[in-house]
Design a protein around this motif. Sequence first.
Motif, short mmCIF file in Angstrom:
data_model
loop_
_atom_site.label_atom_id
_atom_site.label_comp_id
_atom_site.label_asym_id
_atom_site.label_seq_id
_atom_site.Cartn_x
_atom_site.Cartn_y
_atom_site.Cartn_z
N TYR A 121 61.85 16.57 -6.20
CA TYR A 121 62.45 17.92 -6.16
C TYR A 121 61.37 18.99 -6.11
N GLN A 122 60.26 18.75 -6.81
CA GLN A 122 59.15 19.70 -6.86
C GLN A 122 58.24 19.62 -5.64
N GLY A 123 58.53 18.70 -4.73
CA GLY A 123 57.79 18.65 -3.47
C GLY A 123 56.77 17.54 -3.33
N SER A 124 56.71 16.63 -4.31
CA SER A 124 55.77 15.52 -4.24
C SER A 124 56.50 14.24 -3.83
N THR A 125 55.74 13.17 -3.62
CA THR A 125 56.33 11.87 -3.33
C THR A 125 56.35 11.03 -4.60
N TYR A 126 57.20 9.99 -4.60
CA TYR A 126 57.26 9.12 -5.78
C TYR A 126 57.51 7.68 -5.36
N PHE A 127 56.64 6.79 -5.82
CA PHE A 127 56.81 5.36 -5.61
C PHE A 127 56.63 4.66 -6.96
N GLN A 145 49.01 10.55 -2.74
CA GLN A 145 49.16 10.03 -4.11
C GLN A 145 50.26 10.75 -4.89
N GLY A 146 50.91 11.71 -4.21
CA GLY A 146 52.05 12.38 -4.82
C GLY A 146 51.71 13.66 -5.57
#
Length: 214
Positions: free
Chosen positions: A123-129, A165-166
Amino acid sequence: MSEAKINIVVVDDHQVVLDGFVARLELEHDIDVVATASNGIEAVEAVRASKPDVVLMDISMPHCTGLEATAEIKAHFPDVKVLILTMHDNREYIMKVMQAGAVGYMLKDISSDKLIQAIKTVYQGSTYFCESVTQTLFTQSIPPIPQKINPLSRREDMILKMVAQGESSKKIAKVLNISYRTVETHRQNIKHKLDLHSTAELTKYAVEKGLLSA
């Protein structure tokens, strides 16, 4: 002033699983489940009707898969963040949903706390794995790609690696001791030089180039 809520659409073809996710998310004061769907077609319609911030998307569903729905959603609603939540952890699935525009990928055995963290991160604009997906993505052998002259500067390479790296632009600016605006300018320049248009595409490029193992 009250904190803005994160509006979410949850998509899964198993009703019990769907109900479980909704029940957990509704415990969060800053998350609002605005719609649910049981297949990709319903997912696209739910996004069209409710304009959510984040879609929590399963992959294997009848009529229209999560992969197809993700591509459709990103084509028509590019600002919506699609977060994949599935049982599949093979690299082919991961790469395909990234190419379709998803910004995160998690397995269904993830803890509820990590799930909430993932939603807030994208939601804040980063990626997540999640950790197991990261291991699958970055430890399996990657087919060699033709070597081309790297069009990016050393600073742009560094920023691309952190984006993959998010890390958010705000975090990157703090780590590199530069302004937020400068980071955003670098990100736009990177996209222009590489002819890429999303964070997911930048992440895929960084993986293929081996930047994350450097």
